[in-house]
Each structure stands twice: as C-alpha cells, then as structure tokens.
Design a protein around this motif. Structure first.
Motif, PDB file in Angstrom:
ATOM      1  N   UNK A   1      -2.264  -0.099  -5.074  1.00  0.00           N
ATOM      2  CA  UNK A   1      -1.794  -1.432  -4.708  1.00  0.00           C
ATOM      3  C   UNK A   1      -2.987  -2.335  -4.398  1.00  0.00           C
ATOM      4  N   UNK A   2      -2.910  -3.572  -4.849  1.00  0.00           N
ATOM      5  CA  UNK A   2      -4.005  -4.524  -4.628  1.00  0.00           C
ATOM      6  C   UNK A   2      -4.253  -4.759  -3.132  1.00  0.00           C
ATOM      7  N   UNK A   3      -3.215  -4.595  -2.303  1.00  0.00           N
ATOM      8  CA  UNK A   3      -3.336  -4.852  -0.870  1.00  0.00           C
ATOM      9  C   UNK A   3      -3.887  -3.664  -0.086  1.00  0.00           C
ATOM     10  N   UNK A   4      -3.961  -2.499  -0.706  1.00  0.00           N
ATOM     11  CA  UNK A   4      -4.406  -1.298  -0.004  1.00  0.00           C
ATOM     12  C   UNK A   4      -5.899  -1.388   0.296  1.00  0.00           C
ATOM     13  N   UNK A   5      -6.275  -1.235   1.564  1.00  0.00           N
ATOM     14  CA  UNK A   5      -7.670  -1.346   1.994  1.00  0.00           C
ATOM     15  C   UNK A   5      -8.251  -0.016   2.469  1.00  0.00           C
ATOM     16  N   UNK A   6      -7.366   0.922   2.849  1.00  0.00           N
ATOM     17  CA  UNK A   6      -7.835   2.237   3.279  1.00  0.00           C
ATOM     18  C   UNK A   6      -6.752   3.265   2.991  1.00  0.00           C
ATOM     19  N   UNK A   7      -7.203   4.502   2.815  1.00  0.00           N
ATOM     20  CA  UNK A   7      -6.264   5.589   2.536  1.00  0.00           C
ATOM     21  C   UNK A   7      -6.945   6.911   2.818  1.00  0.00           C
ATOM     22  N   UNK A   8      -6.140   7.950   2.934  1.00  0.00           N
ATOM     23  CA  UNK A   8      -6.669   9.308   3.040  1.00  0.00           C
ATOM     24  C   UNK A   8      -6.838   9.849   1.627  1.00  0.00           C
ATOM     25  N   UNK A   9      -7.945  10.523   1.390  1.00  0.00           N
ATOM     26  CA  UNK A   9      -8.167  11.219   0.127  1.00  0.00           C
ATOM     27  C   UNK A   9      -7.892  12.690   0.382  1.00  0.00           C
TER      28      UNK A   9
END
Length: 142
Positions: A116-124
């Motif tokens: 998503x274009x709005x996603x700024x952080x996530x768990x890998x």
C-alpha cells in the motif's frame, strides 16, 4: 524571456525526477539466525508502482547457510505484515532471490513486494513453508 524558458524547463525536469524516483534506505538492520540460516536485510528500496495506490518495496538480503546440508532460500519465504491483518507477499518475479546454497556459503539477492502506498512501516517475517523456522524484524521503516 530565455531565462523564463530555462527556469520553466528546469522546474519541469525537477518535478519529473521527484515524481518518478524512488529512494533507498540503507541502515543497520540486524542479522537474525534460525536453525539453518543467518539472514541480514541489507537495504530497502522504495519504488513507484504501476498499480494505483501501491508502491514497490525491494528488499536486499544476505543469507548464509549455517546448517550442515545444502538448502534453498527464496523470496516467497519472506513476507511483510502491517500488524493490522494485512500481509504482503513477494510478487512473482524472476528477479526474486531463488538460490540453493551449500553449507557455510553466503548468497545475496532481492525480494520484490507490492505494498500500500500509505504503508510506512511493517514487520518483515521469514517463515518458510516446509519448516518451523522463523525470524522477525519488527517495525522496519521505509
């Protein structure tokens, strides 16, 4: 008049470069070990995607086989989670990491993800289908 044309041309080129470009984040992301692998995400690159409302994330990996047998590592072993029940898996691409690695050897490769274009952080998360091995890098920012 020539100055106005030159300034307008330069501004147009600047807008095009900013709009079409991505950016690369290269920071010290810690290595994680599982029973069989030592894995380090070395770089995160954000690119524009042709899909509306999406961007492409390119994650570079270093993976060392620390087991005693030859085994494979593929981008499909990794996925991203936004901690809100949304998961982003490697897109089908021949450029994705897909290697068989001998014991003690290290490989480098990339995984390509549409997010998503709005996603700024996530768990890998590294979680291969055929084993119980798992490693998680929390709150990677991009």
């Amino acid at each position: 008049m020539k100055k106005i044309g030159l300034i307008a041309s330069l501004m147009f080129m600047l807008v095009i470069l900013v709009a079409c470009g991505g950016y690369t984040q290269s920071k010290n992301i810690e290595s994680k070990k599982t029973k069989s692998w030592e894995i380090t995400p070395t770089e995160i690159e954000v690119k524009e995607s042709s899909k509306k409302g999406k961007k492409e994330l390119v994650i570079s990996y270093k993976a060392k086989n620390i087991s005693k047998k030859e085994q494979g590592i593929v981008a499909a072993d990794f996925f991203l989670s936004d901690n809100d029940e949304h998961y982003f898996y490697a897109k089908g691409s021949l450029k994705n990491i897909n290697e068989v690695v001998k014991p003690g050897k290290e490989v480098e490769g990339k995984g390509y993800y549409i997010i998503s274009k709005d996603l700024k952080k996530a768990d890998l998360i590294y979680s291969p289908v055929n084993t119980k091995e798992r490693a998680t890098w929390k709150n990677l920012t991009f």
